[in-house]
Design an enzyme around this catalytic site. Structure first.
Site, mmCIF file in Angstrom:
data_model
loop_
_atom_site.group_PDB
_atom_site.id
_atom_site.type_symbol
_atom_site.label_atom_id
_atom_site.label_comp_id
_atom_site.label_asym_id
_atom_site.label_seq_id
_atom_site.Cartn_x
_atom_site.Cartn_y
_atom_site.Cartn_z
ATOM 1 N N GLU A 118 15.031 -19.503 -6.625
ATOM 2 C CA GLU A 118 14.173 -18.614 -7.410
ATOM 3 C C GLU A 118 14.163 -18.965 -8.892
ATOM 4 O OE1 GLU A 118 17.101 -14.674 -7.504
ATOM 5 O OE2 GLU A 118 14.946 -14.371 -7.410
ATOM 6 N N CYS A 135 4.522 -4.479 -10.182
ATOM 7 C CA CYS A 135 3.617 -3.928 -11.183
ATOM 8 C C CYS A 135 4.360 -2.858 -11.984
ATOM 9 C CB CYS A 135 2.359 -3.309 -10.608
ATOM 10 S SG CYS A 135 1.353 -4.470 -9.687
ATOM 11 N N TRP A 169 1.658 -7.669 -10.733
ATOM 12 C CA TRP A 169 2.068 -8.683 -9.751
ATOM 13 C C TRP A 169 0.960 -8.671 -8.704
ATOM 14 C CZ3 TRP A 169 3.264 -9.062 -4.506
ATOM 15 C CH2 TRP A 169 3.957 -10.218 -4.121
ATOM 16 N N ASN A 185 -0.045 0.563 -8.774
ATOM 17 C CA ASN A 185 1.017 -0.257 -8.192
ATOM 18 C C ASN A 185 1.005 0.018 -6.694
ATOM 19 O OD1 ASN A 185 3.409 -1.530 -7.489
ATOM 20 N ND2 ASN A 185 4.723 0.081 -8.316
HETATM 21 O O1 M6R Z 1 15.994 -4.017 -5.293
HETATM 22 P P1 M6R Z 1 16.557 -4.670 -4.059
HETATM 23 O O2 M6R Z 1 18.011 -4.907 -4.133
HETATM 24 O O3 M6R Z 1 16.171 -3.942 -2.798
HETATM 25 O O4 M6R Z 1 15.848 -6.085 -4.000
HETATM 26 C C1 M6R Z 1 16.032 -6.943 -2.909
HETATM 27 C C2 M6R Z 1 15.559 -8.344 -3.219
HETATM 28 O O5 M6R Z 1 14.183 -8.339 -3.518
HETATM 29 C C3 M6R Z 1 16.326 -8.955 -4.400
HETATM 30 O O6 M6R Z 1 17.692 -8.963 -4.175
HETATM 31 C C4 M6R Z 1 15.843 -10.407 -4.663
HETATM 32 O O7 M6R Z 1 16.191 -11.211 -3.589
HETATM 33 C C5 M6R Z 1 16.443 -10.933 -5.968
HETATM 34 N N1 M6R Z 1 15.399 -11.378 -6.836
HETATM 35 C C6 M6R Z 1 17.353 -12.095 -5.781
HETATM 36 O O8 M6R Z 1 17.897 -12.524 -6.992
#
Ligand code: M6R
Length: 617
Positions: free
Chosen positions: A493, A2, A75, A101
C-alpha cells in the site's frame, strides 16, 4: 470513505469547511469541493485531485463570504475523479448543493425517472440525483429537513448526505444511513462531519447520529428526527471528545505515519491502562457480556479486514492457546456469503480501527441475525461497529490519520490479548499465576516497543538501498506468519511494490520458485526459547532461500546467535514471549515500508487509490 464537512455560524464557512476538509483528506483524495451560501445564492468551487488544487482554484476565483457552507473530499465510486464528478452536486437551478459519502444503489432508476421529468444531469455520479430530488421535494414543502426525509425514504444503499439550499440560508441538513456523521455543538455555531477531527479545533462537544436519522443544524438549535419525521431524542448520543486538536497534527514529523509509529509505546500503554487490577487480574467490566455467557461460548469467530484481519490472525493463536476454545478468523468481506455456522454460543469479535468498515459492519450484522454475540474491538468512540455490537473493548490509540494502519494495529493486538486472557480467566482455563505472568510481560511491552523504535536507523538505510527492487517477499511461522502478511501489506500500500507474505513452511509447496538472485526476503524468526522447533525449522528455511540466491533480511530477537550467520541483514528485536512477539516484530516492517515509500517518491500518508475508512462493500 469521502470526508464531509458542514458549518453554520458566525465564522467564515469557507475557512471552517476547508480547515475541516484538510483534516479529513485521509478519507479520500480524488477530488474536493465546497459550497457556500452567500448573497441570497449558492457559490461553489470544486476540483479534481487533492485539496491543494481546490485551494489554487479558490485563490484564482474566490467565493463570496458566508456563514453557511458544506465541503467534500472524495474517494470515487461512481464516475472517475474529474471536476464534474467532484462534489458538491447541484440541482438544475443551482439552488441546492449536496455532498455524499456512500453508494446510492438505486440511482440508475432514480436518474431515469428524473430524466423522464425533464431533469438534465451533468455528472456520472450517483449523488447528483439527490440534488435534483431534494430540489423537487423542497419546491413542495419549503423545508430542507423535510425534503431530505422525503428523499432518504426513496434511497437504497449506504449514505451520508449533507445539503444546503439557497432559500434557507442559515440551515445545513444532514442524513445518515450506515455511513458515519457526527454533529459538533459550538456556541452559536454547529458543525457536521464524517469524523470529529474536522471540528475538534472548535468544539469537543459531539452528538453522534443514529441510523436513518436526519439532522437540521441552525446556529442555536440542532433538531434530529428519524427518516419518518419522528423526534429522535432518545436515540442520539452526546459525548465529549477526549482528545484535542493537537492529536491530529503531525507534531514535527514529516508524515502522520511517522508520528503514529512513534506514538506506539504510548498507545499500547494507554490500551492496557485500567484493565489490570493491583492483584494482576484482568478487569474488563466494559465488556458487557457476562462471565456466565462467556463460559458458555464454544467457538470464537473473528471478522475484520486488512491490517485488522492480521491482528485477528494473531489473536487466534492467543485465544486457542490460552482458552482452548476453537477460534476461526475470517475476512469480513467473505464472511456472510459462505453461510457461516453461528449460534448464541458463538462469540464473534469484530476488529476495526475506524468502526465504519462496511464489510465488517455487514459481517457483524449477519452474525447477530444468527443469534451470535458480537464483541467489537474498535478505536473510534461512538462509531457504527461498536454501536451495533453487544459489547465493545476500545483501543486507545488516539486518532490514526495516515491511511496505513500502525498504532491501531499494535493496540488491536493488545486488545486481542486482553480478550484472550480474560476468556481464560473467566473460563478457568488458565491458572491465575499464569495469567499474571503474561500480564506482567504485557505491562513491560510498551518499553520493548520503545526500544525497537530507537534502533531503526539501519532499517531505514537498508530500505533506501532497495528502492529500485520490484518484489519483496516476507516469511514467518506461527504468529510470525501474520506479521509477514502485515509487512507485505504495508509495502504494497505504501511502496506500490509487489510484496507477498508466506508461511515459511509453505515455501517448498510453490512460492520458492519465486526466489532468484538478490531477491529481498524478510524473515520473521520466532524466539529460539520455548518453541525452538519452530526456530530451527525457520533457520532451515532461511538456508533454503539463501542457497537459491535470496538476500535475507532477518528479524530475530536479541541473543539469537544461531540465525546470525544466515542473515544478510539482521534486525534485532527485544526478547518477548512468543505470542507477544508481533508487538515488537511489526515495528521494523512499518518503518521499512514507510522509508521505501519515501525513497520511491510516494505519498506516505495518502497512498494512491486508497482511503482510510472503507465505507463501501
Ligand atoms: O478501520 P478498519 O480497521 O476496519 O480498516 C480495515 C482496513 O481497511 C485497514 O486495516 C487497511 O487494511 C489499512 N489501510 C492497512 O494499513
Amino acid at each position: 470513505m469521502c470526508g464531509i464537512v458542514g458549518y453554520v455560524g458566525a465564522q467564515s464557512a469557507l475557512d471552517v469547511v476547508l480547515a475541516g476538509l484538510k483534516r479529513l483528506e485521509y478519507r479520500g483524495y480524488d477530488s474536493a469541493g465546497v459550497a457556500v451560501l452567500a448573497d441570497g445564492g449558492l457559490a461553489t468551487a470544486k476540483k479534481a485531485g487533492k485539496l491543494v488544487n481546490l485551494d489554487k482554484e479558490l485563490s484564482a476565483r474566490p467565493l463570496p463570504a458566508g456563514g453557511t457552507g458544506i465541503g467534500h473530499t472524495r474517494w470515487a465510486t461512481h464516475g472517475g475523479p474529474t471536476d464534474v464528478n467532484a462534489h458538491p452536486h447541484l440541482d438544475g437551478a443551482g439552488r441546492v448543493a449536496v455532498v455524499h459519502n456512500g453508494i446510492i444503489e438505486n440511482f440508475a432508476a432514480l436518474r431515469a425517472e428524473l430524466a423522464e421529468r425533464g431533469h438534465e444531469l451533468v455528472s456520472e455520479t450517483d449523488t447528483e440525483v439527490v440534488a435534483h430530488l431534494l430540489a423537487e421535494s423542497f419546491s413542495s414543502c419549503a423545508d430542507l429537513a423535510e425534503a431530505m426525509r422525503l428523499v432518504c425514504r426513496r434511497l437504497e444503499g449506504a449514505f451520508t448526505l449533507v445539503a444546503v439550499h439557497a432559500d434557507e440560508p442559515d440551515v445545513v441538513v444532514g442524513a445518515r444511513r450506515n455511513s458515519p456523521l457526527v454533529v459538533g455543538v459550538g456556541e452559536g455555531e454547529a458543525f457536521l462531519a464524517s469524523d470529529v477531527a474536522a471540528f475538534i479545533a472548535h468544539t469537543r462537544a459531539a452528538v453522534e447520529l443514529g441510523q436513518d436519522q436526519v439532522v437540521e443544524l441552525r446556529r442555536d438549535r440542532i433538531t434530529v428526527t428519524g427518516f419518518d419525521g419522528r423526534p429522535a431524542d432518545g436515540d442520539v448520543r452526546a459525548y465529549h471528545v477526549d482528545w484535542d486538536a493537537s492529536a491530529a497534527e503531525k507534531d514535527g514529523h514529516d508524515y502522520f505515519m511517522l508520528k503514529e509509529i512513534a506514538e506506539q509505546p504510548k498507545a499500547v500503554a494507554d490500551t492496557l491502562l485500567g484493565r489490570i487490577d493491583a492483584a494482576g487480574s484482568l478487569r474488563l467490566d466494559e465488556v458487557r457480556i457476562s462471565a456466565s455467557e462467556l463460559r458458555e461460548m464454544d467457538k470464537v469467530v473473528i471478522v475484520a479486514c486488512g491490517t485488522a484481519f492480521h491482528a485477528g490472525l494473531i489473536a487466534k493463536y492467543a485465544i486457542e492457546h490460552w482458552t482452548r476454545v476453537p477460534c476461526e478468523v475470517e475476512l469480513a468481506s467473505e464472511f456472510r456469503y459462505r453461510d457461516p455456522i453461528l449460534d448464541p454460543r458463538t462469540l464473534v469479535v469484530a476488529i476495526s480501527q475506524s468502526g465504519e468498515t462496511m464489510d465488517t459492519l455487514m459481517a457483524l450484522r449477519h452474525a447477530r441475525e444468527q443469534g451470535a454475540k458480537v464483541l467489537a474491538i474498535c478505536n473510534t468512540n461512538g462509531s457504527t461497529i461498536p454501536r451495533e455490537s453487544d459489547a465493545v473493548l476500545y483501543t486507545h490509540a488516539g486518532p490514526e490519520v495516515a491511511v496505513a494502519s500502525t498504532k491501531a494495529f499494535l493496540t488491536q493486538l493488545v486488545a486481542c490479548y486482553l480478550v484472550a486472557l480474560y476468556l481464560g480467566q473467566v473460563r478457568g482455563t488458565q491458572w491465575g499465576d499464569e495469567i499474571q505472568a503474561v500480564v506482567r510481560d504485557l505491562s513491560r511491552i510498551a518499553g520493548a516497543v520503545e526500544r525497537v523504535l530507537h534502533t531503526m536507523q539501519p532499517v531505514r538505510q537498508l530500505a533506501r538501498t532497495l528502492a529500485q527492487k520490484d518484489t519483496v517477499l516476507f516469511l514467518g511461522r506461527h504468529v510470525g506468519y501474520p506479521v509477514a502478511l502485515e509487512g507485505a501489506l504495508k509495502l504494497k500500500e505504501l511502496a506500490y511494490m509487489h510484496a507477498e507474505g508466506f508461511a515459511a513452511g509453505e515455501l517448498k509447496h510453490g512460492p520458492i520458485a519465486l526466489i532468484e538472485e538478490d531477491l529481498p526476503v524478510v524473515v520473521v524468526v520466532p524466539s529460539p526459547r520455548g518453541r525452538s522447533v519452530l526456530h530451527d525449522k525457520i533457520v532451515s528455511n532461511i538456508q533454503e532461500i539463501r542457497a537459491r540466491g535470496a538476500r535475507t533480511i532477518v528479524i530475530a530477537e536479541e541473543g539469537d546467535e544461531a540465525v546470525a550467520p544466515y542473515a544478510d541483514h539482521l534486525i534485532r528485536v527485544p526478547v518477548t514471549p512468543t505470542l507477544l512477539q508481533p508487538l515488537v516484530a511489526t515495528v521494523p516492517l512499518q518503518v521499512f515500508a514507510c522509508e521505501l515509500a519515501t525513497a520511491r517518491g510516494n505519498e506516505v500518508d495518502q497512498p494512491r487509490n486508497l482511503a482510510k475508512s472503507v465505507t463501501v462493500e
